[in-house]
Design a protein around this motif. Structure first.
Motif, short mmCIF file in Angstrom:
data_model
loop_
_atom_site.label_atom_id
_atom_site.label_comp_id
_atom_site.label_asym_id
_atom_site.label_seq_id
_atom_site.Cartn_x
_atom_site.Cartn_y
_atom_site.Cartn_z
N ALA A 188 0.70 -1.12 0.01
CA ALA A 188 -0.04 0.11 -0.04
C ALA A 188 1.06 1.22 -0.18
O ALA A 188 1.72 1.37 0.91
CB ALA A 188 -0.87 -0.09 1.18
N GLN A 189 0.72 2.21 -0.89
CA GLN A 189 1.55 3.22 -1.13
C GLN A 189 1.46 4.55 0.00
O GLN A 189 2.52 4.80 0.27
CB GLN A 189 1.33 4.04 -2.36
N PHE A 190 0.60 4.21 0.61
CA PHE A 190 0.55 5.42 1.96
C PHE A 190 1.59 4.76 2.88
O PHE A 190 2.23 5.71 3.45
CB PHE A 190 -0.89 5.23 2.58
N LYS A 191 2.03 3.59 3.00
CA LYS A 191 2.91 3.15 3.68
C LYS A 191 4.31 3.22 3.51
O LYS A 191 5.25 3.56 4.13
CB LYS A 191 2.55 1.60 4.49
N VAL A 192 4.49 3.05 2.04
CA VAL A 192 5.68 3.31 1.42
C VAL A 192 6.05 4.70 1.57
O VAL A 192 7.44 4.82 1.91
CB VAL A 192 5.55 2.83 -0.07
N ALA A 193 5.09 5.69 1.61
CA ALA A 193 5.59 6.93 1.74
C ALA A 193 6.12 7.53 2.94
O ALA A 193 7.08 8.33 3.02
CB ALA A 193 4.20 7.89 1.66
N PHE A 194 5.77 6.65 4.13
CA PHE A 194 6.42 7.03 5.46
C PHE A 194 8.00 6.71 5.37
O PHE A 194 8.63 7.48 6.00
CB PHE A 194 5.80 6.16 6.36
N GLY A 195 8.52 5.86 4.44
CA GLY A 195 9.90 5.38 4.58
C GLY A 195 10.71 5.94 3.59
O GLY A 195 11.74 5.65 3.07
N GLU A 196 10.09 7.08 2.54
CA GLU A 196 10.49 7.81 1.50
C GLU A 196 11.16 9.13 1.82
O GLU A 196 10.78 9.87 2.49
CB GLU A 196 9.69 7.90 0.47
N VAL A 197 12.62 9.05 1.99
CA VAL A 197 13.18 10.39 2.54
C VAL A 197 14.10 10.98 1.24
O VAL A 197 15.21 9.78 0.82
CB VAL A 197 13.84 10.30 3.81
N ASN A 198 13.88 12.08 0.61
CA ASN A 198 14.76 12.54 -0.46
C ASN A 198 15.03 11.48 -1.54
O ASN A 198 16.15 11.26 -2.11
CB ASN A 198 16.27 12.88 0.45
#
Length: 448
Positions: free
Chosen positions: A147-157
């Motif tokens: 689920a992409q909302f969860k992936v977004a939490f771990g995306e930095v720069n």
């Protein structure tokens, strides 16, 4: 999970994750806390002999949930890789965060594990303050399957640092017997707005005398559910405070205050009172994370009297009927001697095993954010407590539509100040005044 979300770590993070440590570990030295290159020789040796004994140390909390899931993942992986031992060290979240920051700020990561479980709300701040302490997983894990909302939490720069785990997807949990007495069905609550939910709540209150819903009065839980579903947060895309003039926040708090004022919503003093209000039949519904399945199912006398559907949405553009109430994810530390082994382990279990999610679902209620799990038999089965509804499949499908948001570097501080604003509003302050005060306080904390 609920226990982490409910008891935020505002003070801890404010004290421990300060900007003064942001330059930590620019050079690797011998402790492996930087970019990860210091572990290349050890990693190379494990590649040379794929059957060499390897121990991956893992820090996580909650024996009945996270630790149980990690143990089951180890069993599955050991069928293919019996030489890899997964050594789990039970570490409560507060302790984990403190130990992590102490080690990174001291530039000594010799005591840190290979894999840690990280609360989603803390990932951005930890990675931003210590960018070389965690292994980017791009190309190592297929994150498109989550689920992409969860992936977004771990995306930095532009880099991804976490493997999503537990699913905090929300739903509207409904007492079907109570709403039936009001002349309503579960379908009446599907894909509706919060305004419509309020209207239906008035009908339930009038016809049955029951509150429609309850929330902990001085917590911003309602607010966070509403904001996530609208694709916005306490900060904008540039990290600037977005509280006082946030249309979703203004709308959501007005609805909340109105529901409390007219008796549609019961404001309770704490989490225990909230659970009691659901279990004792004071309310006709609960809108919260997927862990409510376990809380609700604990009342054997209510079997067959529950159903669930989508979460209400605000009227702001882009709002969805899906939201989230927290969760956590797995991360690999750069100090690990066996980064490739750790990545392979996570890739073949939490990011690649239907069997794992089928195993842990019945006893722990750990609902996957790995989307292929929704097609497994365990998720296809109906739940008798919920009238035979395929609730697990529904919850996974809801999670696929949750808008992505960035929590920001000062999420806990903002959450705390908005919580104060909620309490002030319920005491009679205007929504505009309470939010203006909250924004000013967060800006002060940020040094703006």
């Amino acid at each position: 999970m609920k226990k982490i979300v409910r008891f935020g770590l505002s003070a801890l993070l404010a004290a421990g994750l300060t900007a003064g440590f942001m330059s930590c570990n620019k050079d690797n030295g011998n402790n492996g806390s930087g970019s990860g290159s210091s572990s290349s020789s050890s990693t190379s040796s494990s590649k040379t002999d794929p059957n060499a004994a390897v121990t991956l140390n893992v820090w996580c909390w909650d024996p009945g949930f996270n630790i149980y899931a990690m143990n089951e993942a180890a069993k599955i992986y050991n069928r293919e890789k019996p030489n890899v031992k997964i050594n789990i060290v039970e570490t409560p979240w507060d302790d984990l965060q403190q130990k992590l920051i102490a080690s990174l700020s001291a530039n000594d990561t010799s005591s840190l594990p290979d894999i840690i479980l990280m609360q989603d709300n803390a990932i951005l701040k930890n990675v931003s303050n210590y960018p070389n302490a965690f292994v980017p997983l791009n190309g190592k894990i297929d994150l498109s399957q989550f689920a992409q909302f969860k992936v977004a939490f771990g995306e930095v720069n532009g880099k991804n640092y976490s493997v999503p785990f537990d699913n905090g997807v929300t739903a509207t949990f409904l007492r079907t017997d109570i709403i039936k007495d009001a002349g309503l069905t579960v379908d009446d609550f599907k894909d509706i707005t919060w305004d419509r939910f309020h209207e239906l709540g008035k009908i339930v209150k009038q016809k049955t005398g029951k509150y429609m819903i309850s929330f902990v009065g001085n917590d911003p839980d309602f607010v966070m559910v509403a904001l996530q579903s609208a694709g916005t947060w306490f900060f904008d895309e540039n990290g600037k405070v977005n509280i006082a003039k946030n249309p979703a926040l203004l709308e959501g708090l007005k609805i909340y205050a109105d529901m409390v004022a007219d008796g549609t919503c019961l404001a309770v003093p704490d989490w225990n009172a909230f659970v009691a209000s659901v279990n004792n039949g004071q309310v006709a519904s609960s809108i919260d994370g997927s862990w409510m399945v376990g809380i609700i199912s604990a009342q054997a006398d209510q079997a067959g009297k529950w159903g669930l559907t989508t979460t209400p949405r605000l009227t702001v553009p882009g709002a969805k009927n899906s939201s989230s109430q927290g969760g956590s994810s797995w991360m690999i530390m750069s100090n690990s001697k066996y980064q490739d082994v750790a990545a392979d382990f996570l890739n073949k279990t939490f990011a690649g095993s239907k069997e794992l999610y089928e195993t842990i679902l019945p006893s722990s209620g750990a609902i996957a954010t790995w989307l292929p799990a929704a097609n497994s038999p365990a998720y296809e089965n109906g739940n008798d407590f919920f009238g035979g509804q395929k609730i697990y499949k529904d919850l996974v499908n809801y999670s696929n539509d949750i808008p992505r948001v960035k929590y920001g570097m000062y999420n806990y501080e903002a959450r705390s100040e908005v919580g104060v604003a909620v309490a002030d509003i319920l005491k009679g302050s205007s929504v505009a005044d309470a939010l203006a005060k909250a924004e000013k306080n967060v800006q002060f904390i940020m040094g703006e």
